[in-house]
Design a protein around this motif. Sequence first.
Motif, short mmCIF file in Angstrom:
data_model
loop_
_atom_site.label_atom_id
_atom_site.label_comp_id
_atom_site.label_asym_id
_atom_site.label_seq_id
_atom_site.Cartn_x
_atom_site.Cartn_y
_atom_site.Cartn_z
N VAL A 219 0.78 -1.17 0.06
CA VAL A 219 -0.12 -0.13 0.02
C VAL A 219 0.85 1.19 -0.06
N ASN A 220 0.68 2.13 -1.07
CA ASN A 220 1.26 3.51 -0.94
C ASN A 220 0.47 4.38 -0.34
N PHE A 221 0.98 5.37 0.80
CA PHE A 221 0.20 6.03 1.52
C PHE A 221 1.05 7.34 1.99
N ASN A 222 0.28 8.43 2.39
CA ASN A 222 0.96 9.55 2.84
C ASN A 222 1.44 9.28 4.16
N GLU A 227 1.37 10.45 10.37
CA GLU A 227 2.04 10.49 11.64
C GLU A 227 1.49 11.91 12.36
N ILE A 228 1.17 12.88 11.30
CA ILE A 228 0.55 14.15 11.96
C ILE A 228 -0.83 13.67 12.70
N SER A 229 -1.63 12.93 11.79
CA SER A 229 -2.69 12.43 12.38
C SER A 229 -2.76 11.58 13.87
N THR A 230 -1.70 11.04 13.95
CA THR A 230 -1.36 10.20 15.26
C THR A 230 -0.82 11.16 16.27
N LEU A 231 -0.12 12.15 15.84
CA LEU A 231 0.17 13.31 16.85
C LEU A 231 -0.98 14.10 17.15
N ILE A 232 -1.77 14.50 16.33
CA ILE A 232 -2.97 15.26 17.01
C ILE A 232 -3.80 14.33 17.68
N GLY A 334 6.97 18.71 5.27
CA GLY A 334 6.74 18.42 3.84
C GLY A 334 6.09 16.89 3.68
N VAL A 335 5.74 16.82 2.64
CA VAL A 335 4.71 15.74 2.37
C VAL A 335 5.62 14.50 1.80
N GLU A 336 5.59 13.14 2.42
CA GLU A 336 6.34 12.06 2.31
C GLU A 336 5.17 10.87 2.04
#
Length: 482
Positions: A219-222, A227-232, A334-336
């Motif tokens: 699976v290719n994903f953002n 990680e930001i969703s987990t942080l929030i 940045g987006v990875e």
Amino acid sequence: MLKHWSIRNFKAFTDLRPIEFSMVNVLAGANSSGKSTLIQSILLLKQTLQYGAEDRPISLNGPLLRMGSFNDVRNFSTEAETLQIGLDLEINDYEMSATGNPLWSRSSNYSFQVPGSEKWEKITLALLYGTPYPTLLNDAHVQERNRNPDLVHTTLSMFGRVDDRDTYRLFSFEKNYDGRWPYDIETDGDSAIEMIDNRPDGSIAGGFISFFLPSFTVVNFNQTEAEISTLIEALFQSSSSTMLGGLRSLFDDNLSDKIVSVINEWLTAHGAEPFPADSELVSVSDARAKLRPFVRPKLFADLLKEPLEVPDAVVTDIALLKETIRAAAIADRGVEFRYAGSRSAAIEYGNNYITEFFKFGIRYLGPLRDSPRPVYQPEALESTTDVGYRGEHTAAVFEINKYNLVGYHLPPDVSSEADYVGLAQSDTKPLEGAAASWLQLTCHCEFPPGWIRVRPIKGRTNEEAEIYGRADYCSAEGAGGR
């Protein structure tokens, strides 16, 4: 249970349409009509799963079969350079134990049916093999005739029910010779959602096979968004700390200056004390403590047994704060995008069932091709009940188990014309006695025999030996000790 089997372009068969199997099957036909070929095609998959290498989609040569190369098994009367094998397996309740395992299974990879989960009833597998794809490695080290065929396409379909409705899963893996991943994948919507598993901006990029079965997907994903969703979630989770599980590992992580600045502005606007300007490091845990009174008022109200309401404006502001923190984190990093492996529960069940079925649900018992031997060593058996793939251990297994009780069907009455299958009676006897009852039916001889052949009496003269030969016939009672 194996319900249907089909082959195409395999040895003598250009197109053998699906054959329907039942509990008992008899193959009858003239010599060279394809009876052995049909059995070989089934044993070929068994040999691959039980004795082959995981990265080899078909094992043409092994302990069960030695079939040569792909060119030796491919039908040459057609122009197609492929061969196909297809099968249907029915999952019947009478084949299952109380624990949910098939009776022939030796694995613990099955479990009780959980309400709301799939109860699978049928598995369909379609395999398409093609001419080996030339590579520099093959050209350098492997002769053309010895190359293994490529698995060009494999399709696994699952049919079942969830509660009172039908469910269906499809996994189609097609060989990709030029891509980053060895197989391209097509699947149904529910399976795609399951395998992407809420990964942001996720998509299925490709997959791998194990033997000839779909194994797992890529699976290719953002990764940044994940990680930001987990942080929030760690900052604003309204559950108690005992329910946060893996999020606790983030509590000691330090926030960037941009995120701390965003939080300070929000706290100040709502009359709360911000972090000191000289604070060098602010952890997730520190920020969580500052935001807790605004994020978890309902929990405080439950603990205090007092009503505690948060204005709708504050709720809206918290949502805006989350988005502002998200934007600040993206600006920092940045987006990875990254790749991750994933697997469907339906693939796992289907693979386990097919593998176990061919390994242990199919046992090849004959024909016996080994020459008779004077000694069969029972102690050399790996299993005391396995007669071997060619029946080579039959005598040893019989010797070890001849006094063990077995359940069996009594032989029919030869004078009766009644349907034996419908009227057959069961009994329990030592294996020796059960075998004897059937031998009496087939050979019409006395068992134990009244007269048996024994060694010549020790000390017999040459003249007597010439007259009587190397053995005498005497009564069973008189044969003891000779």
